[in-house]
Scaffold this active site. Structure first.
Site, PDB file in Angstrom:
ATOM      1  N   GLY A   9     -15.743  63.202 -20.330  1.00  0.00           N
ATOM      2  CA  GLY A   9     -15.464  61.925 -19.689  1.00  0.00           C
ATOM      3  C   GLY A   9     -16.330  60.829 -20.280  1.00  0.00           C
ATOM      4  N   CYS A  44     -12.651  47.845 -13.031  1.00  0.00           N
ATOM      5  CA  CYS A  44     -12.545  46.889 -11.934  1.00  0.00           C
ATOM      6  C   CYS A  44     -12.100  45.512 -12.425  1.00  0.00           C
ATOM      7  CB  CYS A  44     -13.874  46.769 -11.204  1.00  0.00           C
ATOM      8  SG  CYS A  44     -14.380  48.295 -10.384  1.00  0.00           S
ATOM      9  N   ALA A 113     -17.872  64.473 -16.054  1.00  0.00           N
ATOM     10  CA  ALA A 113     -17.663  63.101 -15.577  1.00  0.00           C
ATOM     11  C   ALA A 113     -16.192  62.764 -15.758  1.00  0.00           C
ATOM     12  CB  ALA A 113     -18.552  62.132 -16.339  1.00  0.00           C
ATOM     13  N   THR A 114     -15.354  63.624 -15.199  1.00  0.00           N
ATOM     14  CA  THR A 114     -13.913  63.554 -15.438  1.00  0.00           C
ATOM     15  C   THR A 114     -13.195  62.497 -14.598  1.00  0.00           C
ATOM     16  OG1 THR A 114     -13.812  65.478 -13.957  1.00  0.00           O
ATOM     17  CG2 THR A 114     -13.580  65.894 -16.304  1.00  0.00           C
ATOM     18  N   GLY A 285     -20.036  60.629 -11.038  1.00  0.00           N
ATOM     19  CA  GLY A 285     -18.912  59.698 -11.066  1.00  0.00           C
ATOM     20  C   GLY A 285     -17.849  59.986 -10.027  1.00  0.00           C
ATOM     21  N   ASP A 286     -16.634  59.568 -10.321  1.00  0.00           N
ATOM     22  CA  ASP A 286     -15.544  59.615  -9.350  1.00  0.00           C
ATOM     23  C   ASP A 286     -15.069  61.022  -9.011  1.00  0.00           C
ATOM     24  OD1 ASP A 286     -15.667  56.881  -9.400  1.00  0.00           O
ATOM     25  OD2 ASP A 286     -13.698  56.561 -10.300  1.00  0.00           O
TER      26      ASP A 286
END
Length: 456
Positions: A9, A44, A113-114, A285-286
């Site tokens: 990622g 964003c 960090a996918t 991360g997400d």
């Protein structure tokens, strides 16, 4: 031989890990793999590229793979998909999506960090032409190119969350007729309905059509496979373009298949050092869950700001340092036309669901002295626990300076403040900046008085 750090990622968390590790250790070998074409991009900022506030897509890409190689000796491989992690042999299996070849890479330390991907429900017609998601730079470019072509007049946005409403404004600014369809009974789901209703009324005044408590049943196209209308539970709406903005889902499949523990929120479980249950494997991360600093419970709040901080913590620990990620407050802010909308901590509906014994107050006020030119209206909703008077959360909607007020409440939550603490803060004051009694102090005073049942 130098140790090898492999990162899966390369957007917010992944590139942050790589950069910070390189600053801490100039010798470690660092390699990143990503399926995407672009790395380290400002996700964003995508709505503002569509609106033309950001003029060039290059402005959205913070750094390129060549930048990382030249400046930091970091190898970033785009259009490479990691298909398998073998934790016993410390190997990953990688597919080159351009050459359609596969190879194996050894790692000493691995960072997952996918991130997350758009949620696409099984709606008939979702694969028609001009039905878009908005997750990466290429999505934004495709949408903007279509608008620039002049072939779009009407657009439907499925989902009235933060990105949905930001993009609604962007489309409106580009001269399109915008309809937002939202399944629940309000837009901007993270905030309470009474606050969201203020924003909805403002959007309608600006010319948007907003349909809440309505779901999309079908997307209809013409013989050329181009979208022509959507059918909801309550309406048929002509449209030239559809944006699916229903939310995201974490990319955890590769981690789960490798035996990495998944938490209560169905995202990767990590400790405060961003370590998974597998030695030498971190995640950030997400795709990971965090602890909520108010409730102490696991939450999943995918934000670029959080991802960057988590990446930094992971990097420090990978290179032998000591760092912890304390958690999140659920802070958010979004601009919707002339209104600024912010939240931190718990909403009233969240406090109710979690069983808190709370009190709440909603007040209206000004961001500057009422007699000072240019003052703007704000509505503040503040929650606190009854017994302890500990602050639980805050929401603010208004044209004024919302950001600095919500950030004060973020600090109050982080410091475990009570209402007394907030009331007695020595805020800077002058008429161009606030009223003599800062509006969030007024809210705290009224909330405390409501609890004590006395006058302010």
């Amino acid at each position: 031989m130098n140790k090898h750090l492999v990162i899966i990622g390369a957007v917010a968390a992944g590139t942050k890990v790589a950069s910070k590790v390189r600053r801490e250790d100039e010798n470690i070998k660092i390699t990143l793999y990503t399926k995407d074409e672009h790395i380290s991009y400002a996700g964003c900022g995508l709505p503002y590229y569509i609106s033309d506030d950001v003029k060039s897509k290059a402005d959205l890409v913070v750094r390129t793979p060549d930048d990382f190689k030249a400046q930091h000796n970091i190898d970033i491989n785009i259009k490479h998909e990691v298909t398998h992690i073998d934790t016993s042999s410390k190997e990953i299996y990688v597919k080159d999506l351009v050459k359609n070849t596969e190879f194996i890479v050894n790692y000493d330390t691995l960072v997952i960090a996918t991130g997350a991907r758009p949620f696409i429900p099984p709606i008939e017609g979702k694969d028609l032409k001009y039905v878009f998601n908005l997750r990466n730079v290429n999505d934004a470019v495709s949408i903007k190119n279509l608008i620039d072509s002049g072939n779009v007049n009407d657009v439907v946005i499925i989902g009235g969350g933060l990105i949905g409403m930001e993009t609604a404004e962007a489309f409106h600014k580009r001269g399109l007729n915008v309809t937002v369809v939202e399944l629940i009974d309000q837009i901007l789901g993270p905030i309470d309905k009474d606050m969201a209703d203020i924003v909805e009324e403002h959007c309608v005044q600006k010319g948007l059509t907003i349909l809440t408590s309505d779901g999309v049943k079908k997307i209809v196209g013409n013989s050329a496979g181009e979208v022509t209308k959507i059918i909801t539970n309550n309406a048929e709406i002509k449209t030239d373009m559809v944006l699916m903005s229903i939310g995201v889902r974490p990319n955890i499949e590769i981690a789960k298949e490798a035996g990495i523990e998944i938490g209560e929120t169905k995202t990767i479980k990590v400790n405060s050092r961003m370590q998974t249950n597998i030695p030498d494997i971190y995640a950030a991360g997400d795709c990971v869950e965090s602890m909520h600093i108010v409730t102490g419970k696991p939450v999943w709040i995918p934000l670029g700001s959080v991802a960057n901080k988590q990446g930094r913590v992971a990097a420090i620990n990978i290179t032998g340092g000591e760092a912890e990620f304390p958690g999140v407050a659920g802070s958010l802010i979004v601009k919707v036309f002339d209104l600024n909308v912010a939240k931190t901590g718990l909403s009233e509906k969240e406090a109710l669901k979690l069983g808190y014994n709370y009190e709440v107050v909603t007040i209206k006020g000004k961001d500057k002295a009422g007699y000072y030119p240019g003052n703007k209206n704000m509505t503040i909703k503040l929650l606190a626990e009854k017994e302890s008077q500990k602050i639980l959360g805050c929401q603010i909607v208004g044209e004024g300076q919302v950001d600095k007020r919500i950030d004060v409440i973020v600090m109050a939550l982080t410091s475990n403040m009570r209402l007394d603490d907030l009331i007695n803060i020595d805020f800077a004051y002058a008429p161009p900046y606030s009223s003599a009694i800062e509006i969030i102090v007024v809210a705290a005073m009224q909330l405390q008085s409501k609890m004590d049942k006395v006058s302010v």
